[in-house]
Every structure is written in C-alpha cells, then in structure tokens.
Design a protein around this motif. Structure first.
Motif, mmCIF file in Angstrom:
data_model
loop_
_atom_site.group_PDB
_atom_site.id
_atom_site.type_symbol
_atom_site.label_atom_id
_atom_site.label_comp_id
_atom_site.label_asym_id
_atom_site.label_seq_id
_atom_site.Cartn_x
_atom_site.Cartn_y
_atom_site.Cartn_z
ATOM 1 N N SER A 1 0.861 -1.202 0.420
ATOM 2 C CA SER A 1 -0.332 -0.071 0.075
ATOM 3 C C SER A 1 0.476 1.571 0.052
ATOM 4 O O SER A 1 1.888 1.464 -0.015
ATOM 5 C CB SER A 1 -0.877 0.424 1.197
ATOM 6 O OG SER A 1 -0.266 0.077 2.503
ATOM 7 N N GLY A 2 0.331 1.806 -0.404
ATOM 8 C CA GLY A 2 1.351 3.711 -0.285
ATOM 9 C C GLY A 2 0.169 4.935 -0.722
ATOM 10 O O GLY A 2 -0.900 4.429 -0.013
ATOM 11 N N ASP A 3 0.440 5.799 0.350
ATOM 12 C CA ASP A 3 0.584 7.121 -0.135
ATOM 13 C C ASP A 3 0.815 8.049 -0.869
ATOM 14 O O ASP A 3 1.939 8.116 -1.373
ATOM 15 C CB ASP A 3 0.750 8.288 1.605
ATOM 16 C CG ASP A 3 0.027 7.504 2.755
ATOM 17 O OD1 ASP A 3 -0.636 7.973 2.821
ATOM 18 O OD2 ASP A 3 1.294 6.780 3.587
ATOM 19 N N LEU A 4 -0.150 8.110 -2.124
ATOM 20 C CA LEU A 4 0.335 9.238 -3.691
ATOM 21 C C LEU A 4 -0.150 10.108 -3.768
ATOM 22 O O LEU A 4 -0.937 10.526 -3.384
ATOM 23 C CB LEU A 4 -0.873 7.602 -4.623
ATOM 24 C CG LEU A 4 -0.340 6.572 -4.416
ATOM 25 C CD1 LEU A 4 -1.786 5.623 -4.876
ATOM 26 C CD2 LEU A 4 1.001 5.580 -4.529
ATOM 27 N N VAL A 5 1.197 11.106 -4.406
ATOM 28 C CA VAL A 5 0.235 12.353 -4.259
ATOM 29 C C VAL A 5 0.187 12.516 -5.838
ATOM 30 O O VAL A 5 0.469 11.891 -6.148
ATOM 31 C CB VAL A 5 2.110 12.601 -4.439
ATOM 32 C CG1 VAL A 5 1.543 14.424 -4.460
ATOM 33 C CG2 VAL A 5 2.844 12.260 -3.083
ATOM 34 N N ALA A 6 -0.825 13.930 -6.051
ATOM 35 C CA ALA A 6 -1.244 13.699 -6.931
ATOM 36 C C ALA A 6 -1.804 15.751 -6.939
ATOM 37 O O ALA A 6 -1.922 15.942 -6.551
ATOM 38 C CB ALA A 6 -2.947 13.239 -7.664
ATOM 39 N N LEU A 7 -2.239 15.688 -8.517
ATOM 40 C CA LEU A 7 -2.097 17.358 -8.526
ATOM 41 C C LEU A 7 -3.203 17.908 -9.237
ATOM 42 O O LEU A 7 -3.359 17.196 -10.125
ATOM 43 C CB LEU A 7 -0.940 18.175 -9.715
ATOM 44 C CG LEU A 7 -0.448 18.869 -10.400
ATOM 45 C CD1 LEU A 7 -0.248 20.181 -9.082
ATOM 46 C CD2 LEU A 7 0.562 19.187 -10.882
ATOM 47 N N LEU A 8 -4.188 18.941 -8.504
ATOM 48 C CA LEU A 8 -4.802 19.240 -8.762
ATOM 49 C C LEU A 8 -5.654 20.862 -9.481
ATOM 50 O O LEU A 8 -5.973 20.719 -10.260
ATOM 51 C CB LEU A 8 -6.287 19.229 -7.737
ATOM 52 C CG LEU A 8 -6.369 17.851 -7.064
ATOM 53 C CD1 LEU A 8 -5.733 17.085 -6.288
ATOM 54 C CD2 LEU A 8 -8.319 18.299 -7.082
ATOM 55 N N HIS A 9 -4.212 21.889 -9.227
ATOM 56 C CA HIS A 9 -3.878 22.357 -9.701
ATOM 57 C C HIS A 9 -2.597 22.571 -9.748
ATOM 58 O O HIS A 9 -1.422 22.542 -9.830
ATOM 59 C CB HIS A 9 -4.284 23.469 -8.839
ATOM 60 C CG HIS A 9 -5.820 24.009 -8.224
ATOM 61 N ND1 HIS A 9 -6.087 24.022 -7.571
ATOM 62 C CD2 HIS A 9 -6.855 23.373 -9.365
ATOM 63 C CE1 HIS A 9 -7.801 24.111 -7.303
ATOM 64 N NE2 HIS A 9 -7.941 23.762 -8.236
ATOM 65 N N ASP A 10 -2.611 23.336 -11.630
ATOM 66 C CA ASP A 10 -0.947 23.313 -11.642
ATOM 67 C C ASP A 10 -0.492 24.468 -11.645
ATOM 68 O O ASP A 10 -0.766 25.314 -13.020
ATOM 69 C CB ASP A 10 -1.142 22.187 -13.217
ATOM 70 C CG ASP A 10 1.108 22.454 -14.139
ATOM 71 O OD1 ASP A 10 1.899 22.679 -13.042
ATOM 72 O OD2 ASP A 10 0.712 21.778 -15.128
ATOM 73 N N THR A 11 -0.291 24.564 -10.620
ATOM 74 C CA THR A 11 0.493 26.271 -10.334
ATOM 75 C C THR A 11 1.628 26.543 -10.315
ATOM 76 O O THR A 11 2.478 25.118 -10.176
ATOM 77 C CB THR A 11 0.007 27.404 -9.264
ATOM 78 O OG1 THR A 11 -0.086 26.121 -8.184
ATOM 79 C CG2 THR A 11 -1.933 26.801 -9.302
ATOM 80 N N PRO A 12 2.367 27.041 -10.540
ATOM 81 C CA PRO A 12 4.422 27.406 -10.270
ATOM 82 C C PRO A 12 4.399 27.175 -8.892
ATOM 83 O O PRO A 12 5.622 25.559 -8.738
ATOM 84 C CB PRO A 12 4.596 28.417 -10.786
ATOM 85 C CG PRO A 12 3.003 28.813 -11.518
ATOM 86 C CD PRO A 12 2.022 28.516 -10.763
#
Length: 436
Positions: free
Chosen positions: A309-320
């Motif tokens: 199992s893991g804690d997964l990083v995702a991006l919702l707003h592509d800001t600098p």
C-alpha cells in the motif's frame, strides 16, 4: 522626611489616560498596516502559497512538516498551507464539490485517484517527476498519462509476533482464532483490516494473476477463488463464531488491537497488519518481529508475492508553486527524509534501503523487500477499486465478521458483484508488478 528626588513631576491621571489612548490607537494602526502589508504581499504573489491535503495528523503531521515541508518552504520561499485529516477522502470530495480543492493531495487509494482522473480533475505528472524511479504498480499509467506517485509505502503480506515467540508456538497460535489480534475500527474507513486479510489470502492462495483480475473488476466476487478467501478468513479469525471474539474485533480500533499483545497475561500473539504497525507502542514494547503471511494461510502457493500500500501524491491545480512542491516530493532527498522520519518506506529506485547500522534489522529487511526486483508487488486491491466498491467491500467484511453463514456470504458477494458491474466505473489497467 527627606526631600523628593529631582526630576519631572508624575503625569496627572487624565494625562496618563490620554497617553495610553494614543499608544493604543497607534498600536492598532500599526497592526492594521502590518496585516495590510502581508495581504498585499500575498496578493502581489511575493509570498506564493500552495495548498496540500493529506491524512497525517498529530505526531505524523509534525514529522511530515519537519522532514519534508519546512525544507521546501526554506528553499523555495513558498508557503505550504497544510491540511491533515483522517477523513481526507470525504474532505476532498466536499472541497471538489464546492469548487475549492487543494492544489496537491496525498491519498491512499489509486482507485479513488483514477476516478478523479476520469473526471479530468487531475493534472499529468510525467513532466514533473523523474522517469523510471517508480514502478508501474506505484505510478500506474492511465489514459496515456501518469497522475500519481508514492511518497510513502508499506508492506502488507506480513504477520507480527513478539520477540522470543518460537516457530512452533507461532504455528500453534495461528490455528487459534483468539490468538489473532484484530481491530476493525477506523472511523469513516472501518472494515479495511478485514479487507486486507481477504485480499492477502486470495493473493497467496491463487497468485497475482487471479488477484489482478479480481482487483480490476474482471473476476466475479462469487467465483470459487474469491469465495474461498472469505471462508478461509472466517476459519482463521473466528468470524461468526465466538461472540466475545467477534465483539472484541468489531469494537476495537485497529490502532489498539496490538495492545492485547502486552496485556498481563497476553490476550493475543499474532497480528496480520502492515509494516506501519511496528511503530505502535505495543509492538515496540514487545520488540515485534515479522515473517511473511504465506506460512499462516492454508493453501498458500504464491512465492515472494506481496500486497503493498502507499500514500500517493496527485496534482489538482497546475500552478508554478504546486509544480515545485510536486518535484520536491518526488525528489530522492524528500523521499529519504520522510521514510527516515516516519514508519513507512520509500520505493524510489534512487533511495534504496537504509545502510547497515542506520536502522533496525526488521526495518532494513522490509525496505529491501519493497524494492526487490525479483518479488511481485500487488497494490492493496480495495484501495485500487472504485470508491463505491471499496467502501462496500469494507462494510461487507464487517457484516461477515458478525454473521459468517453461507447464505449471508452469498448475499454479500452478490451485492458486491452488482456494485462492480456499472460501465461508468474506472478500473485500473494493472495493480501488480510482474517481477523479473
């Protein structure tokens, strides 16, 4: 009496009051000016902020901030507005619905992230993270893009026992339902310790190909293979049997299940639980050791095959600033810092297991297994499933623990099949690495 010392006369009471009022008004004005300056600086973009939602609270949140967030803030001069919640799935859903989602999120479920990707809520990451540092089971391509990567990983196909518990004693305990430490409680996500059991039993009995077909919605819940996993779990932990054991499991939070190991006298010996549980106080006190779960599972035939199992990083707003945070979280330095601070592990190919002498033997062994190229790693099936199926599976595990009759099991599995059939559900293209 002596004459008073020379110097100015004390101010009259009225004069003192006017002075205090003047000072108070001036201080208030300065405070307002300072607040305006701060807001102005942020408005002008001179103090950029990135919002981050994850499930770490309390001590874990403090460790995360110290090891990962604060170095990022110092280096990039970007403020991280961190929100930690043990009900992050519900929080994220509400914020997305309100139109105020965080810039970056850390979730345990690739199935949930896949649903957001299908709704075009997530932003592709392949231009932000190094290629080849995470295998397909951790950074699964979907719709031609990579939408998440692991910040923290754990091994699940293991059984913990107190130091000094011999092999014969462990095998004997495994045949006694009251010797298994089991707590099903976990707030809004209660039931997952039961799904972990059923998933691992299926994986060890049937192997990764069958496991993957089921986790991807291509094998019926009423199939003989899946049904056998449920009944094996029933016999192992006493589901539907002794009322005291069932009640103990249903009313115990998963974090507290291992407290029975250090009771006087001990009330359980074994716990089927992920690697993170070794950081709990009872297992530290008992100098917890582990071995693979396969020897404890009747009919197990898989070899060097592990649920993870893991804690997964995702991006919702592509800001600098969000892009900078993504790059930081995917960096070897941040991966290493968090795995050293917390109870989890990094599966970044650049990090590797801790050096000899820098960590306990059990920790180094687990870390090595997670990145072993000869092993097969299969992501937690319920976490990989679409959220409605995942949640129903967890509830079914609770219901089956209370009533494990064949008729009730058939009803539960029929309901899970019905929930798994709609065509609008997003299933992952893969959940297992093949091994070499």
């Amino acid at each position: 009496m002596s004459a008073p010392a020379a110097g100015p006369r004390p101010a009259a009471p009225a004069a003192r009051r006017r002075t205090l009022r003047t000072v108070t008004v001036l201080a208030s004005c300065l405070a307002l000016v300072a607040a305006a300056v701060v807001l102005g600086v942020r408005a002008l973009g001179q103090e950029p902020t990135v919002t981050l939602l994850a499930n770490w609270t309390g001590r874990d949140a403090r460790y995360f901030r110290e090891a990962v967030i604060e170095p990022f803030e110092r280096r990039y001069r970007v403020h991280v507005d961190y929100q930690g919640s043990s009900a992050e799935s519900q929080v994220l859903s509400a914020e997305v619905e309100a139109g105020t989602p965080p810039d970056v999120v850390v979730l345990t479920g690739p199935g949930e992230l896949a649903a957001y990707a299908g709704q075009k809520r997530l932003r592709p990451l392949e231009q932000l993270i190094p290629r080849g540092d995470f295998s397909r089971s951790w950074a699964t391509p979907l719709y031609g893009h990579v939408y998440w990567f692991p910040l923290k990983a754990d091994l699940k196909s293991i059984v913990w026992y107190p130091a000094g518990t011999g092999e014969q004693q462990r095998r004997k305990a495994a045949r006694q339902p009251d010797q298994w430490c089991l707590g099903m409680g976990s707030g809004a996500t209660s039931g997952w310790p039961g799904t972990d059991w059923i998933e691992d039993i299926l994986l060890q009995q049937q192997g990764p190909e069958t496991y993957e077909r089921w986790a991807r919605g291509r094998l019926s819940w009423r199939s003989g293979e899946v049904k056998r996993a449920w009944t094996t779990w029933r016999k192992t932990v006493g589901a539907g049997g002794r009322r005291d054991l069932v009640l103990r499991a249903l009313t115990t939070e998963y974090q507290k299940a291992s407290e029975l190991v250090t009771a006087d006298p001990p009330r359980c010996t074994l716990e089927h639980q992920a690697s993170f549980v070794r950081n709990q106080k009872p297992w530290r006190k008992a100098d917890g050791r582990y071995e693979p779960s396969a020897p404890f599972i009747p009919g197990a035939k898989a070899r060097n095959t592990w649920e993870v199992s893991g804690d997964l990083v995702a991006l919702l707003h592509d800001t600098p600033q969000a892009g900078k945070l993504i790059r930081h979280l995917a960096s070897a330095g941040a991966q290493r810092a968090w795995s050293e601070k917390e109870s989890g592990f990094s599966v970044d190919a650049r990090v590797g297991p801790p050096a000899a002498g820098s960590a306990a033997d059990w920790h180094r062994s687990l870390a090595g297994t997670l990145i072993d190229h000869d092993a097969v790693h299969c992501f937690d099936a319920s976490d990989a499933m679409p959220p409605p199926v995942r949640d129903a599976f967890a509830q079914a595990a609770i219901d089956y623990l209370a009533d494990a009759s064949p008729r009730h099991l058939d009803e539960l599995l029929r309901n899970l099949d019905a929930l798994s059939s709609p065509g609008d559900l997003t299933w992952l293209p893969s959940v297992c690495d093949s091994g070499s």
